[in-house]
Design a protein around this motif. Structure first.
Motif, mmCIF file in Angstrom:
data_model
loop_
_atom_site.group_PDB
_atom_site.id
_atom_site.type_symbol
_atom_site.label_atom_id
_atom_site.label_comp_id
_atom_site.label_asym_id
_atom_site.label_seq_id
_atom_site.Cartn_x
_atom_site.Cartn_y
_atom_site.Cartn_z
ATOM 1 N N ILE A 81 0.870 -1.171 0.000
ATOM 2 C CA ILE A 81 0.000 0.000 0.000
ATOM 3 C C ILE A 81 0.906 1.220 0.000
ATOM 4 O O ILE A 81 1.791 1.347 0.847
ATOM 5 N N ASP A 82 0.681 2.107 -0.971
ATOM 6 C CA ASP A 82 1.503 3.306 -1.124
ATOM 7 C C ASP A 82 0.668 4.559 -0.913
ATOM 8 O O ASP A 82 -0.446 4.668 -1.434
ATOM 9 N N LEU A 83 1.233 5.505 -0.168
ATOM 10 C CA LEU A 83 0.692 6.858 -0.060
ATOM 11 C C LEU A 83 1.331 7.651 -1.193
ATOM 12 O O LEU A 83 2.560 7.758 -1.264
ATOM 13 N N LEU A 84 0.515 8.161 -2.079
ATOM 14 C CA LEU A 84 1.026 8.866 -3.252
ATOM 15 C C LEU A 84 1.246 10.351 -2.965
ATOM 16 O O LEU A 84 0.681 10.905 -2.029
ATOM 17 N N HIS A 85 2.062 10.981 -3.782
ATOM 18 C CA HIS A 85 2.285 12.435 -3.779
ATOM 19 C C HIS A 85 2.874 12.942 -2.461
ATOM 20 O O HIS A 85 2.491 13.998 -1.956
ATOM 21 N N ALA A 86 3.803 12.177 -1.896
ATOM 22 C CA ALA A 86 4.400 12.532 -0.603
ATOM 23 C C ALA A 86 5.017 13.931 -0.634
ATOM 24 O O ALA A 86 4.818 14.720 0.298
ATOM 25 N N ASN A 95 1.552 18.164 9.099
ATOM 26 C CA ASN A 95 1.311 16.802 9.565
ATOM 27 C C ASN A 95 0.257 16.186 8.655
ATOM 28 O O ASN A 95 -0.797 16.774 8.430
ATOM 29 N N PHE A 96 0.569 15.008 8.119
ATOM 30 C CA PHE A 96 -0.396 14.256 7.323
ATOM 31 C C PHE A 96 -0.146 12.787 7.615
ATOM 32 O O PHE A 96 0.836 12.208 7.166
ATOM 33 N N THR A 97 -1.022 12.201 8.415
ATOM 34 C CA THR A 97 -0.882 10.816 8.835
ATOM 35 C C THR A 97 -2.108 10.037 8.391
ATOM 36 O O THR A 97 -3.236 10.481 8.616
ATOM 37 N N VAL A 98 -1.872 8.888 7.774
ATOM 38 C CA VAL A 98 -2.954 8.008 7.342
ATOM 39 C C VAL A 98 -2.837 6.714 8.134
ATOM 40 O O VAL A 98 -1.793 6.068 8.127
ATOM 41 N N THR A 106 -2.870 -2.750 11.607
ATOM 42 C CA THR A 106 -2.915 -1.294 11.533
ATOM 43 C C THR A 106 -1.661 -0.840 10.822
ATOM 44 O O THR A 106 -0.545 -1.226 11.183
ATOM 45 N N ILE A 107 -1.849 -0.048 9.797
ATOM 46 C CA ILE A 107 -0.736 0.468 8.992
ATOM 47 C C ILE A 107 -0.759 1.988 9.100
ATOM 48 O O ILE A 107 -1.811 2.609 8.914
ATOM 49 N N ILE A 108 0.388 2.575 9.412
ATOM 50 C CA ILE A 108 0.525 4.029 9.508
ATOM 51 C C ILE A 108 1.399 4.497 8.340
ATOM 52 O O ILE A 108 2.531 4.020 8.170
ATOM 53 N N LEU A 109 0.865 5.422 7.555
ATOM 54 C CA LEU A 109 1.620 5.997 6.444
ATOM 55 C C LEU A 109 1.703 7.515 6.612
ATOM 56 O O LEU A 109 0.736 8.143 7.046
ATOM 57 N N THR A 110 2.858 8.053 6.287
ATOM 58 C CA THR A 110 3.094 9.495 6.296
ATOM 59 C C THR A 110 3.883 9.836 5.038
ATOM 60 O O THR A 110 4.418 8.924 4.388
ATOM 61 N N PRO A 111 4.012 11.096 4.699
ATOM 62 C CA PRO A 111 4.846 11.430 3.534
ATOM 63 C C PRO A 111 6.298 10.953 3.684
ATOM 64 O O PRO A 111 6.958 10.666 2.693
ATOM 65 N N GLU A 112 6.776 10.834 4.919
ATOM 66 C CA GLU A 112 8.142 10.361 5.145
ATOM 67 C C GLU A 112 8.229 8.834 5.119
ATOM 68 O O GLU A 112 9.287 8.279 4.835
ATOM 69 N N SER A 128 -10.618 0.497 6.864
ATOM 70 C CA SER A 128 -10.938 1.757 7.547
ATOM 71 C C SER A 128 -9.762 2.707 7.368
ATOM 72 O O SER A 128 -8.601 2.333 7.585
ATOM 73 N N ILE A 129 -10.061 3.927 6.986
ATOM 74 C CA ILE A 129 -9.030 4.933 6.729
ATOM 75 C C ILE A 129 -9.274 6.118 7.650
ATOM 76 O O ILE A 129 -10.371 6.686 7.663
ATOM 77 N N LEU A 130 -8.268 6.474 8.426
ATOM 78 C CA LEU A 130 -8.314 7.662 9.276
ATOM 79 C C LEU A 130 -7.187 8.583 8.812
ATOM 80 O O LEU A 130 -6.028 8.158 8.737
ATOM 81 N N ILE A 131 -7.519 9.819 8.504
ATOM 82 C CA ILE A 131 -6.508 10.814 8.121
ATOM 83 C C ILE A 131 -6.495 11.898 9.191
ATOM 84 O O ILE A 131 -7.533 12.473 9.515
ATOM 85 N N ILE A 132 -5.306 12.124 9.737
ATOM 86 C CA ILE A 132 -5.081 13.182 10.721
ATOM 87 C C ILE A 132 -4.157 14.191 10.043
ATOM 88 O O ILE A 132 -3.106 13.820 9.516
ATOM 89 N N PHE A 133 -4.549 15.471 10.051
ATOM 90 C CA PHE A 133 -3.765 16.446 9.306
ATOM 91 C C PHE A 133 -3.675 17.780 10.029
ATOM 92 O O PHE A 133 -4.498 18.096 10.885
ATOM 93 N N GLN A 134 -2.650 18.526 9.651
ATOM 94 C CA GLN A 134 -2.539 19.937 10.009
ATOM 95 C C GLN A 134 -1.947 20.650 8.808
ATOM 96 O O GLN A 134 -0.897 20.248 8.288
ATOM 97 N N VAL A 135 -2.636 21.688 8.373
ATOM 98 C CA VAL A 135 -2.166 22.479 7.243
ATOM 99 C C VAL A 135 -0.965 23.296 7.704
ATOM 100 O O VAL A 135 -0.945 23.833 8.817
ATOM 101 N N SER A 136 0.036 23.379 6.860
ATOM 102 C CA SER A 136 1.229 24.173 7.152
ATOM 103 C C SER A 136 0.849 25.646 7.361
ATOM 104 O O SER A 136 -0.148 26.121 6.812
#
Length: 161
Positions: A81-86, A95-98, A106-112, A128-136
């Motif tokens: 499973i790939d998080l695209l457009h890191a 912060n962008f955590t999936v 449970t799989i945790i993906l981030t741009p890093e 189930s997909i949970l996205i936790i984010f904070q805009v720069s």
């Protein structure tokens, strides 16, 4: 002279008439449409994707959202499973955590850390997909995204990303 001029006008009118008739009288010779149904090859999956809309966001805004996707796996194996457009996500979000929950994993993906593997047997899975984010505070780059792929799944070793 008048006869020659009259003949020229008549010839011109005749050519113009033929040209007009030619344009008006011709059209498409054929149209074609088709849809080819291809049988599913082993190892492919049927996916019902989640559509996630974060809406209008402001600099520094925090939030989270949930969604559900469904996948039907036709063969046992290890899937990536790939998080695209890191890189793009890093420019817009501080912060962008999936967090993905699939088959008691449970799989945790981030741009890093934008890729993970999971072993699955053939069957249907609800993801189930949970996205936790904070805009720069100073987002840059592509600030308007619409229905862009975010997550993909493929058999390990297939580089579909």
């Amino acid at each position: 002279m008048k006869t020659a001029l009259l003949a020229l006008v008549i010839a011109g009118a005749f050519v113009a008439g033929l040209t007009t008739a030619g344009v008006a009288g011709y059209g498409p010779l054929a149209y074609i449409s088709y849809h080819i149904m291809v049988s599913q090859q082993q190892g492919q999956a049927q996916i019902i994707p989640a559509y996630i809309n974060l809406g209008n966001l402001s600099a520094g805004e925090k939030g989270n959202t949930t969604a559900t996707a469904v996948i039907n796996i036709s063969s046992n194996g290890t899937y990536t499973i790939d998080l695209l457009h890191a890189e793009k996500l890093q420019k817009v979000f501080s912060n962008f955590t999936v967090e993905l929950k699939i088959n008691n994993h449970t799989i945790i993906l981030t741009p890093e850390n934008d890729s993970a593997n999971v072993s699955l047997t053939s069957g249907s899975y609800k993801i189930s997909i949970l996205i936790i984010f904070q805009v720069s505070q100073h987002p840059r780059g592509d600030l308007n995204v619409s229905n862009e792929p975010l997550l993909i799944i493929h058999p390990q070793g297939d580089d579909n990303s």
